[in-house]
Design an enzyme around this catalytic site. Structure first.
Site, PDB file in Angstrom:
ATOM      1  N   ASP A  89     -63.206  18.288  19.258  1.00 23.37           N
ATOM      2  CA  ASP A  89     -62.121  19.187  19.639  1.00 23.37           C
ATOM      3  C   ASP A  89     -62.691  20.238  20.586  1.00 23.37           C
ATOM      4  OD1 ASP A  89     -59.701  20.375  19.794  1.00 23.37           O
ATOM      5  OD2 ASP A  89     -59.628  21.076  17.722  1.00 23.37           O
ATOM      6  N   ASP A 270     -56.559  13.629  11.918  1.00 22.07           N
ATOM      7  CA  ASP A 270     -57.696  14.338  11.334  1.00 22.07           C
ATOM      8  C   ASP A 270     -57.156  15.504  10.526  1.00 22.07           C
ATOM      9  OD1 ASP A 270     -58.563  17.255  12.586  1.00 22.07           O
ATOM     10  OD2 ASP A 270     -57.259  16.122  13.920  1.00 22.07           O
ATOM     11  N   CYS A 308     -59.016   2.977  -8.117  1.00 21.77           N
ATOM     12  CA  CYS A 308     -59.967   3.311  -7.045  1.00 21.77           C
ATOM     13  C   CYS A 308     -61.333   2.698  -7.339  1.00 21.77           C
ATOM     14  CB  CYS A 308     -60.098   4.830  -6.919  1.00 21.77           C
ATOM     15  SG  CYS A 308     -61.254   5.369  -5.647  1.00 21.77           S
ATOM     16  N   CYS A 310     -64.148   3.642  -5.496  1.00 30.06           N
ATOM     17  CA  CYS A 310     -65.164   4.445  -4.819  1.00 30.06           C
ATOM     18  C   CYS A 310     -66.366   4.654  -5.735  1.00 30.06           C
ATOM     19  CB  CYS A 310     -64.583   5.788  -4.359  1.00 30.06           C
ATOM     20  SG  CYS A 310     -64.412   7.036  -5.667  1.00 30.06           S
ATOM     21  N   CYS A 313     -65.569   7.013  -8.746  1.00 30.16           N
ATOM     22  CA  CYS A 313     -64.730   6.444  -9.803  1.00 30.16           C
ATOM     23  C   CYS A 313     -65.447   5.332 -10.569  1.00 30.16           C
ATOM     24  CB  CYS A 313     -63.419   5.922  -9.209  1.00 30.16           C
ATOM     25  SG  CYS A 313     -62.254   7.244  -8.768  1.00 30.16           S
ATOM     26  N   HIS A 339     -64.757  10.737  -3.167  1.00 27.87           N
ATOM     27  CA  HIS A 339     -63.511  10.155  -3.675  1.00 27.87           C
ATOM     28  C   HIS A 339     -62.340  10.421  -2.735  1.00 27.87           C
ATOM     29  CE1 HIS A 339     -60.171   8.976  -6.186  1.00 27.87           C
ATOM     30  NE2 HIS A 339     -59.617  10.133  -5.853  1.00 27.87           N
TER      31      HIS A 339
END
Length: 377
Positions: A89, A270, A308, A310, A313, A339
């Site tokens: 940015d 984003d 989930c 991940c 998890c 997560h």
């Protein structure tokens, strides 16, 4: 940059951007790494999460450690060791968020550093010079962002400045590429105009006529307006944007915001929300949000989200995360951030699959159904 529309389902699009550091498949959520790093995570975490692109910030990196230092140490990719793509940015949002320390005029923005009080003048050319040093794959131009609601006079001034700066930036970028500078870097313009359709059409029409831009962003939203106003503005603006270039909605947002704006034809997003909220105890799940600080999780053996897969998890319980948060343990920030970003990036991958299978409408309905909400809320 090569850009391909791989499939559509209604207005939702699945596209591929081929950049210097690999492909970016959309819809895509870009984790925010303001300082060249996603807070609490490293490049291996980002690779394990499957991040194809992350966002860095020109303003912050200009101040510390400076573009010169980053360039000397291999650009953002070498400096951070993240091998995939970076978008940077320009600093326009910081002029808005740090407004007490900034002053705009027709040629640029004067910043008073939030670090040491030193003054720095950003122009359309200077922010590109910094981004050339950073070596980002996508460079955002300097724009004039205003809070909402605002007067028509101020919004019109924002458009006039943004268009003027966009013309200066693209002319400069083309001339620099002819000198061998920034030849592998892409440049996006930013559409402004508040929630006023007249101004959005004016800004989009003026900017999208500048054909040397590689893509276009919708800026100036999620800055105080109602959600439905944002959605209506995006839906109206997209019709003036080219179909053969990426569409990026800046600074948005919640999982619901992403789904609604994919539905309206946006490709890229984003937001600091998944990592910032993680650090504050809010975790995103397929069934909505939970606040892990709550006493009810003190003895909860379940993972954050049983759907989930991940790292967090698969290894840790809600009770353990509740304990880490309440104890002020730094490892909590990493586990929670992993997560939340896994949730966001998985949502984007599943969205892409639904679009390619022309099953977007049902996917969107199922997304809300899991939250106990009707479609379109």
């Amino acid at each position: 940059m090569k850009f391909c529309v791989d499939g559509t389902s209604g207005n939702a699009r699945a596209t591929t951007l081929t950049l210097e550091h690999g492909e970016v498949q959309t819809p895509v959520f870009m984790p925010v790494g303001t300082q060249g790093v996603v807070k609490a995570l490293d490049h291996n975490d980002m690779l394990n999460l499957g991040a194809q692109i992350i966002l860095g910030n020109t303003y912050h990196l200009f101040l510390r450690p400076t573009g010169t230092v980053v360039k000397k140490l291999g650009g953002l990719h070498g400096f951070s060791q993240f091998p995939n793509n970076f978008l940077t940015d320009s600093g326009g949002f910081q002029a808005f968020s740090l407004s007490k320390n900034t002053k705009q005029d027709e040629n640029g923005i004067m910043f008073k550093s939030h670090i040491d009080g030193s003054k720095h003048y950003f122009t359309p050319k200077s922010v590109l010079d910094t981004q050339y040093d950073l070596g980002s794959d996508i460079m955002m131009i300097l724009d004039d962002l205003v809070a909402l609601p605002n007067t028509e006079e101020r919004i019109n001034l924002s458009i006039e400045r943004t268009t003027k700066w966009a013309k200066e930036a693209i002319e400069y970028h083309v001339s620099q590429k002819q000198k061998g500078i920034g030849t592998n870097q892409n440049i996006f313009a930013i559409i402004q105009g508040g929630t006023n359709k007249k101004f959005r059409k004016k800004s989009a029409t003026e900017l999208c006529a500048l054909e040397d831009y590689d893509g276009f962003a919708i800026g100036g939203l999620s800055v105080g307006e109602l959600n439905n106003e944002m959605y209506d503005t995006v839906e109206y603006t997209v019709q003036f944007m080219p179909k053969d270039k990426p569409r990026y909605l800046m600074g948005v947002g919640t999982p619901e915001d992403l789904i609604e704006n994919i539905d309206r034809g946006v490709d890229m997003f984003d937001c600091v929300m998944p990592t910032r909220n993680a650090r504050n105890g809010t975790l995103f799940t397929t069934f909505g949000r939970i606040n892990i600080r709550g006493a009810k999780f003190k003895e909860d053996e379940k993972p954050i989200d049983e759907d989930c897969d991940c790292y967090t998890c698969k290894n840790y319980s809600r009770a353990y995360l509740n304990h880490l948060y309440r104890s002020g343990e730094m490892s909590y920030f990493r586990f929670a951030s992993i997560h939340n970003l896994h949730y966001y990036l998985t949502l984007m991958r599943e969205s892409r699959e639904a679009i390619l299978n022309d099953n977007w409408v049902q996917f969107k309905k199922d997304f809300y159904s899991k939250r106990g909400k009707d479609d379109n809320r």
